[in-house]
Design an enzyme around this catalytic site. Structure first.
Site, PDB file in Angstrom:
ATOM      1  N   GLU A 313      -0.524   9.227  -2.790  1.00  0.00           N
ATOM      2  CA  GLU A 313      -0.121   9.582  -1.426  1.00  0.00           C
ATOM      3  C   GLU A 313      -0.421  11.025  -1.043  1.00  0.00           C
ATOM      4  OE1 GLU A 313       3.661   6.615  -0.906  1.00  0.00           O
ATOM      5  OE2 GLU A 313       4.038   8.469  -1.991  1.00  0.00           O
TER       6      GLU A 313
HETATM    7  C1  TNX Z   1       5.886   5.125  -3.010  1.00  0.00           C
HETATM    8  S1  TNX Z   1       4.610   4.420  -5.499  1.00  0.00           S
HETATM    9  C2  TNX Z   1       5.782   6.256  -3.801  1.00  0.00           C
HETATM   10  C3  TNX Z   1       6.973   7.083  -4.017  1.00  0.00           C
HETATM   11  C4  TNX Z   1       8.173   6.540  -3.316  1.00  0.00           C
HETATM   12  C5  TNX Z   1       8.182   5.036  -3.427  1.00  0.00           C
HETATM   13  C6  TNX Z   1       9.394   4.383  -2.902  1.00  0.00           C
HETATM   14  C7  TNX Z   1       4.133   5.815  -5.433  1.00  0.00           C
HETATM   15  C8  TNX Z   1       3.107   6.157  -6.382  1.00  0.00           C
HETATM   16  N1  TNX Z   1       4.673   6.615  -4.517  1.00  0.00           N
HETATM   17  O1  TNX Z   1       6.722   8.407  -3.634  1.00  0.00           O
HETATM   18  O2  TNX Z   1       9.306   7.083  -3.904  1.00  0.00           O
HETATM   19  O3  TNX Z   1       7.059   4.549  -2.754  1.00  0.00           O
HETATM   20  O4  TNX Z   1       9.406   3.014  -3.186  1.00  0.00           O
END
Ligand code: TNX
Length: 526
Positions: A313
């Protein structure tokens, strides 16, 4: 005849209905002094479940070992494998190695059941070995800080399901949770808060070593994650000069609108739930000096082979900068003697260090090219296991188990029932990846909504058991135990054990949770 209940399902189990082994306060545990760890694990498991404190002694001749529980390390089977033979006359747990013996002991603990006025272990023969070498759980200690006692409790609970890696998500926008001598400002300035204005905290290096040792004694390897280059807002509290200004996309504004909180401001603690707004400066050499210190120190503090560098992300970072950063930092991790691990987005990086393991967090049926990114890790070479499967719509333990509970999120296709957590196969998620390229399975628990051990328990149990079965047990189709109906019956049978251990599981619908009648229960202090 119903087979005794074991979770995760063993590779093979046979029961002929012959008489059980009677477990009494006089039953000895016979084991060599070198395997005292396993002996103590069994003693405490049986005491918690039954109240019986069994005596232990060194092996003598076999006649004297009748009516005993015998623990041994023997044989040359697969790593982590064990055999368990229970007859009316004896119980023998034989591990190929110390981990296998530990898992045999966990299985034995699940088999203990009430008998009139006492306890018994049903006659059974189990021959068991894991499907995948890497069986992980992840705990996010950044969104909410969880103290050493909570982490130990989670290690107890998950090692009992034969998980062998604990991934600690140590840093995120909301906090930095590991004290580093090379960069003390990180915990001094960026650890005090959690999501929602809750208190923060951090691990001293002694705390971190204590967690590593505790995990190691239960055959779990700690995998530390320093999430980069996004998820780094906390760094801006200590080193504002290393941080880009937050990228305030529509998505970020939406999260703030829906869940409240403030927009992120560099240098100010962020306690909201938005993701993807922060980034380290990618084209500044000071960033790499910082990372050489941070990753170097984390690598030295960590005995296990893996160093997780995040990579998820990074929504405010251009593709070109992201590529450059991931290539460089994955190589830095490898130069520190570690195998880098990164979330699946990093699979696009052209200059990725070839030994990097990818962690897939897309859906069981991938959309939007998630699977293509994951294939990036298997394309760059070698025959070794390269992918960890963490499909979010199946084994993200932080997804809601019930629409009405305040716990959990819903972004991964809504409520995740126990059945959905169970019914998927690691080999069928990412097309074009051979079984040998799958290192294993990991169930993450993000803690935006999980403040306490009780919250963690309610989210993780029973769904962590479904993940354990994906990681350890034969594939569906290769074992008659690998159906939802069988799993539901087996996991339901664990309720009295879990209750005795203080696990606050959620008694989800569709699972026949066993209840032990009080009349059977006056045997403990006999
Ligand atoms: C996605 S999964 C994220 C996290 C959040 C999560 C909540 C991932 C690699 N990143 O930053 O906490 O969703 O479900």
């Amino acid at each position: 005849m119903a087979l005794p209940s074991v979770v995760p399902a063993p590779a093979s189990i046979e029961a002929d209905g012959s008489a059980p082994f009677a477990l009494t306060s006089g039953t000895p545990i016979v084991a060599a002094a070198e395997i005292a760890d396993a002996t103590e694990a069994l003693q405490s498991l049986i005491e918690t479940r039954t109240g019986l404190r069994l005596d232990t002694r060194e092996p003598a001749d076999s006649a004297a070992d009748a009516r005993a529980i015998v623990l041994e390390i023997a044989g040359d089977g697969a790593a982590e494998s064990y055999r368990l033979d229970v007859t009316e006359a004896s119980v023998i747990v034989s591990g190929t190695d110390a981990a296998g013996l530990f898992y045999g002991v966990q299985t034995l603990g699940q088999l203990v059941e009430p008998a009139p006025g006492s306890w018994q272990i049903p006659a059974v023969r189990i021959v068991d070995a894991p499907r995948f070498a890497y069986r992980g759980v992840m705990l996010d200690v950044a969104r909410h800080f969880h103290d050493v006692a909570t982490v130990k409790a989670y290690i107890d609970r998950t090692s009992a399901l034969k998980f062998n890696h604990l991934h600690l998500h140590l840093t995120d926008d909301q906090g930095w949770r590991l004290q580093l001598d090379s960069r003390p400002l990180l915990t001094e300035k960026a650890s005090a808060t959690s999501v929602g204005g809750d208190p923060g905290g951090f691990y001293t290096q002694d705390d971190y070593r204590e967690i590593i040792d505790y995990a190691g004694a239960r055959h779990m390897t700690v995998v530390p994650e320093i999430d980069l280059p996004g998820h780094t807002h906390a760094v801006s509290l200590a080193y504002p000069e290393l941080s880009e200004e937050p990228v305030l996309s529509d998505h970020i504004r939406e999260i703030v609108r829906d869940y409240g909180g403030e927009l992120p401001v560099n240098g100010v603690p962020y306690d909201g739930m938005a993701v993807g707004f922060s980034s380290l400066k990618i084209r500044d050499e000071a960033t790499y000096e910082f990372l050489a210190d941070v990753l170097g120190e984390v690598a030295r503090l960590t005995p296990g082979p893996y160093l997780h560098i995040g990579g998820d992300e990074a929504l405010g970072t251009s593709a070109e900068d992201y590529d450059y950063f991931i290539g460089r930092v994955s190589r830095l991790a490898a130069s520190l003697g570690k195998t880098p691990v990164a979330w699946h987005e990093a699979g696009t990086a052209t200059d990725l260090e070839p030994t990097t393991v990818g962690q897939f967090w897309g859906y069981v049926e991938p959309i939007d090219g998630m699977d293509a990114k994951a294939r990036g890790f298997t394309a760059v070479g070698s025959d070794q296991g390269k992918l960890i499967l963490s499909p979010a719509d199946a084994i993200y333990l932080d997804m809601k188990f019930d629409a009405d509970s305040p716990l959990g999120l819903t972004w991964a296709r809504g409520v995740t029932t126990a059945r959905r957590a169970y019914e998927w196969d690691p080999a069928e998620v990412v097309d074009g990846v051979a079984d040998e390229q799958i290192l294993g399975v990991e169930a993450p628990l993000w803690t935006e909504t999980a403040r306490t051990l009780a919250d963690i328990d309610a989210l993780a149990f029973p769904r962590a058991a479904a993940a354990a079965e994906a990681a350890w047990s034969p594939a569906a189709g290769a074992s008659e135990l690998r159906t939802w109906e069988s799993f539901a019956a087996r996991v339901g049978a664990l309720a009295p054990l879990w209750t005795s251990q203080g696990i606050g599981f959620t008694p989800l619908d569709g699972i026949p949770w066993a209840v032990e009648v009080a009349a059977d229960a006056d045997r403990g202090d006999a």
